[in-house]
Design an enzyme around this catalytic site. Structure first.
Site, mmCIF file in Angstrom:
data_model
loop_
_atom_site.group_PDB
_atom_site.id
_atom_site.type_symbol
_atom_site.label_atom_id
_atom_site.label_comp_id
_atom_site.label_asym_id
_atom_site.label_seq_id
_atom_site.Cartn_x
_atom_site.Cartn_y
_atom_site.Cartn_z
ATOM 1 C CB THR A 98 -0.941 0.008 1.213
ATOM 2 O OG1 THR A 98 -1.818 -1.112 1.132
ATOM 3 C CG2 THR A 98 -1.771 1.280 1.248
ATOM 4 C CE LYS A 173 -5.654 -1.212 1.567
ATOM 5 N NZ LYS A 173 -4.333 -1.880 1.684
ATOM 6 C CE LYS A 241 1.565 2.425 4.448
ATOM 7 N NZ LYS A 241 1.943 1.166 3.745
#
Length: 291
Positions: A98, A173, A241
């Protein structure tokens, strides 16, 4: 001939994902920053532990990566010792990290210059999904590269879709993480209210989970939230994050994400409480500490 697949990064996600490839009978080579994890994997599965990235990707048909963040991708993909310089021409490079859409676009361009395909393919489903081979995979890349990689990805996917050109997987995502952030905060507030209202919280969940309030988070996390158990699942540090990536991309595309920005701050409070490695459902602990 047996397909050769290299897997770079054997963390909580990559370790079982590479295992599914080995179980399917592919010729799997693995590399991890810590060699102990590589040796451990090779003892559990049929595959070849490698000392360097160059060794791992030499002659590979596919190279899969699952590392930490943009900076880690630069480290493993670029430079004389990286994937792009050492993988064969025509190899398909698939990144499950990711990360930002920008790094996906950068790596896709670099791979293309070397005659290689590139797909950004972040996943959703957590460690449990990786272990069961039931991940949702969101891909960005060309139709041709996706068609080649699809049979490999299906070995650990429950849902698999090409969303558009390079970077589209990462952007999808981001949509996923934005939706989860607001949902978990809403569920936390709902359960917290039920506690304060002196209701039987589990009975409340049993009732409302049969209606419009039902969600994956409610089904899989409400019990541990009620019990105050968070030593599992997707860590708060990782979610922060990811939300940082979402907020940075939102700034680029001029999207307004007020709830996401607020929940990101709430996760900062959870980190300050010592919950850096707690599951993301630990947002409820912040509410419990406020009063």
């Amino acid at each position: 001939m047996t397909t050769t697949v290299s897997f770079i990064g054997l963390g909580v996600m990559g370790y079982p994902m590479a295992g599914h490839l080995a179980k399917a009978g592919l010729n799997v080579r693995v590399w991890n920053r810590t060699s102990e994890k590589t040796k451990q994997w090779a003892q559990e599965y049929s595959g070849t532990p490698c000392q360097t990235i160059a060794e791992a990707v030499d002659g590979a048909d596919f190279v899969m990566t699952c590392v930490g963040a943009d900076k880690d991708l630069v480290e493993v993909f670029e430079g004389d010792n990286g994937i792009i310089a050492n993988a064969p021409k025509n190899a398909i490079l698939v990144d499950h990290t990711t990360a930002s859409a920008g790094i996906a676009e950068q790596l896709a361009a670099s791979a293309s210059q070397n005659g290689q395909g590139f797909i950004d393919a972040p996943v959703s489903g957590g460690q449990q999904g990786a272990e069961k081979g039931q991940l949702t995979i969101m891909c960005g890349g060309s139709d041709a590269d996706f068609s080649k990689a699809k049979p490999i990805l299906e070995l650990y996917a429950r849902a698999l879709n090409l969303m558009g050109p390079a970077g589209s997987g990462q952007k999808t995502k981001m949509v996923n993480q934005i939706a989860i952030a607001g949902l978990v905060q809403g569920l936390s507030e709902a359960l917290h209210f039920a506690e304060k209202a002196e209701l039987d919280v589990q009975k409340v969940v049993d009732v409302i989970s049969k209606g419009a309030a039902q969600s994956w988070q409610m089904e899989n996390r409400s019990g541990t939230m009620i019990a105050g158990e968070f030593d599992h699942g997707f860590a708060v540090d990782w979610m922060r994050k990811d939300l940082g990536i979402c907020l940075a991309e939102a700034n680029k595309v001029n999207a307004s994400l007020p709830v996401t920005a607020l929940v990101d701050q709430f996760y900062g409070d959870v980190q300050a409480m010592g919950g850096r490695r707690w599951d993301t459902s630990s947002l409820i602990q912040r509410l419990r500490k406020l009063r």
